[in-house]
Design a protein around this motif. Structure first.
Motif, PDB file in Angstrom:
ATOM      1  N   LEU A 276     -25.089  19.354 -26.663  1.00 18.10           N
ATOM      2  CA  LEU A 276     -25.046  18.548 -27.887  1.00 18.10           C
ATOM      3  C   LEU A 276     -25.483  17.104 -27.623  1.00 18.10           C
ATOM      4  O   LEU A 276     -26.210  16.510 -28.424  1.00 18.10           O
ATOM      5  N   LEU A 277     -25.050  16.547 -26.502  1.00 23.08           N
ATOM      6  CA  LEU A 277     -25.419  15.169 -26.177  1.00 23.08           C
ATOM      7  C   LEU A 277     -26.891  15.029 -25.808  1.00 23.08           C
ATOM      8  O   LEU A 277     -27.431  13.925 -25.806  1.00 23.08           O
ATOM      9  N   ASP A 278     -27.550  16.141 -25.518  1.00 21.27           N
ATOM     10  CA  ASP A 278     -28.971  16.137 -25.185  1.00 21.27           C
ATOM     11  C   ASP A 278     -29.856  16.298 -26.428  1.00 21.27           C
ATOM     12  O   ASP A 278     -31.070  16.331 -26.313  1.00 21.27           O
TER      13      ASP A 278
ATOM     14  N   ARG B 283     -19.807  10.370 -29.023  1.00 23.96           N
ATOM     15  CA  ARG B 283     -18.513  10.834 -29.554  1.00 23.96           C
ATOM     16  C   ARG B 283     -18.523  12.349 -29.804  1.00 23.96           C
ATOM     17  O   ARG B 283     -18.489  12.809 -30.947  1.00 23.96           O
ATOM     18  N   VAL B 284     -18.554  13.103 -28.707  1.00 21.96           N
ATOM     19  CA  VAL B 284     -18.478  14.566 -28.719  1.00 21.96           C
ATOM     20  C   VAL B 284     -17.348  14.921 -27.757  1.00 21.96           C
ATOM     21  O   VAL B 284     -17.477  14.728 -26.549  1.00 21.96           O
TER      22      VAL B 284
ATOM     23  N   HIS C 298     -10.396  13.729 -31.329  1.00 17.46           N
ATOM     24  CA  HIS C 298     -11.155  12.490 -31.363  1.00 17.46           C
ATOM     25  C   HIS C 298     -10.189  11.353 -31.036  1.00 17.46           C
ATOM     26  O   HIS C 298      -9.130  11.264 -31.660  1.00 17.46           O
ATOM     27  N   PRO C 299     -10.515  10.519 -30.057  1.00 16.94           N
ATOM     28  CA  PRO C 299      -9.579   9.443 -29.696  1.00 16.94           C
ATOM     29  C   PRO C 299      -9.264   8.530 -30.883  1.00 16.94           C
ATOM     30  O   PRO C 299     -10.168   8.097 -31.603  1.00 16.94           O
ATOM     31  N   GLN C 300      -7.989   8.269 -31.077  1.00 19.89           N
ATOM     32  CA  GLN C 300      -7.546   7.427 -32.183  1.00 19.89           C
ATOM     33  C   GLN C 300      -8.175   6.040 -32.061  1.00 19.89           C
ATOM     34  O   GLN C 300      -8.248   5.465 -30.984  1.00 19.89           O
ATOM     35  N   GLY C 301      -8.642   5.533 -33.202  1.00 20.73           N
ATOM     36  CA  GLY C 301      -9.236   4.212 -33.249  1.00 20.73           C
ATOM     37  C   GLY C 301     -10.724   4.182 -32.971  1.00 20.73           C
ATOM     38  O   GLY C 301     -11.373   3.162 -33.187  1.00 20.73           O
TER      39      GLY C 301
ATOM     40  N   PRO D   9     -19.160   8.674 -37.335  1.00 14.90           N
ATOM     41  CA  PRO D   9     -18.926  10.109 -37.219  1.00 14.90           C
ATOM     42  C   PRO D   9     -18.670  10.533 -35.777  1.00 14.90           C
ATOM     43  O   PRO D   9     -18.978   9.814 -34.841  1.00 14.90           O
ATOM     44  N   ALA D  10     -18.142  11.765 -35.675  1.00 16.00           N
ATOM     45  CA  ALA D  10     -17.811  12.322 -34.367  1.00 16.00           C
ATOM     46  C   ALA D  10     -17.747  13.844 -34.460  1.00 16.00           C
ATOM     47  O   ALA D  10     -17.598  14.395 -35.557  1.00 16.00           O
ATOM     48  N   LEU D  11     -17.850  14.479 -33.304  1.00 15.68           N
ATOM     49  CA  LEU D  11     -17.676  15.930 -33.198  1.00 15.68           C
ATOM     50  C   LEU D  11     -16.425  16.213 -32.385  1.00 15.68           C
ATOM     51  O   LEU D  11     -16.203  15.587 -31.342  1.00 15.68           O
ATOM     52  N   VAL D  12     -15.634  17.167 -32.875  1.00 17.78           N
ATOM     53  CA  VAL D  12     -14.467  17.643 -32.127  1.00 17.78           C
ATOM     54  C   VAL D  12     -14.639  19.145 -31.943  1.00 17.78           C
ATOM     55  O   VAL D  12     -14.771  19.884 -32.918  1.00 17.78           O
ATOM     56  N   LEU D  13     -14.640  19.577 -30.691  1.00 19.66           N
ATOM     57  CA  LEU D  13     -14.837  20.976 -30.347  1.00 19.66           C
ATOM     58  C   LEU D  13     -13.522  21.576 -29.903  1.00 19.66           C
ATOM     59  O   LEU D  13     -12.759  20.945 -29.162  1.00 19.66           O
ATOM     60  N   THR D  14     -13.261  22.802 -30.351  1.00 17.82           N
ATOM     61  CA  THR D  14     -12.038  23.517 -30.000  1.00 17.82           C
ATOM     62  C   THR D  14     -12.383  24.943 -29.611  1.00 17.82           C
ATOM     63  O   THR D  14     -13.041  25.647 -30.383  1.00 17.82           O
ATOM     64  N   THR D  15     -11.952  25.354 -28.430  1.00 16.46           N
ATOM     65  CA  THR D  15     -12.122  26.753 -28.041  1.00 16.46           C
ATOM     66  C   THR D  15     -11.028  27.555 -28.729  1.00 16.46           C
ATOM     67  O   THR D  15      -9.850  27.387 -28.437  1.00 16.46           O
TER      68      THR D  15
END
Length: 125
Positions: free
Chosen positions: A9-11, A22-23, A28-31, A35-41
Motif C-alpha cells: 500500500l505504501l508503494d 498513515r497505514v 490509527h494513533p490518537q491525535g 485520512p488514514a488506513l487501518v488494517l485488521t486481520t
C-alpha cells in the motif's frame, strides 16, 4: 504478510498521495491526522489438502479507509481497490476484494467517515 501488505500500500502513489505514511494495523494513533488506513486481520488459516498443509495461508483482511469527508474516504477506498484487487507477486498468490461497505454518515459532527474493504489474501507461509 502484514508487513508486506502494508509495504504494498505504501508503494502505491495514489494511496500515499492521500494518506502519506498513515497505514497501520490494528488502530490509527490518537491525535494523528486523517485520512488514514487501518488494517485488521479478521481471520488467517493454513491451507490444507488431503495430504496435509499446502504451504499457503488464507486470510481475510479488513481495510478501513478513514477521512474527514465521505468523498475523501471513497477516493481512498478506490485507490486501495485499484492497488490491491487482483494483485499477485512477491509472497502473495492472490489479493481479491470480497466485500465493500459504506458505513454511512457519522452520528456526531466532526466524526470521521469510513469505507471498509474486505480482502481475501492468499500468501506463501
Amino acid at each position: 504478510m502484514e508487513e508486506d501488505l502494508r509495504a504494498l500500500l505504501l508503494d502505491a502513489p495514489a494511496v500515499t498521495a492521500l494518506v502519506g505514511p498513515r497505514v497501520n494495523f490494528g488502530r490509527h494513533p490518537q491525535g494523528e491526522p486523517l485520512p488514514a488506513l487501518v488494517l485488521t486481520t479478521v481471520s488467517d488459516r493454513e491451507g490444507l489438502t488431503l495430504d496435509g498443509p499446502d504451504g499457503l495461508q488464507r486470510a481475510r483482511v479488513q481495510i478501513d479507509c478513514w477521512a474527514a469527508s465521505y468523498g475523501e474516504a471513497k477516493r481512498l477506498s478506490r485507490a486501495v481497490r485499484q492497488r490491491l484487487h487482483g494483485h499477485s507477486g512477491g509472497g502473495f498468490r492472490a489479493l481479491i476484494l470480497e466485500a465493500a461497505r459504506d458505513l454511512g454518515a457519522p452520528e456526531a459532527p466532526g466524526r470521521p467517515f469510513r469505507v471498509s474493504l474486505d480482502f481475501l489474501v492468499t500468501y506463501s507461509a
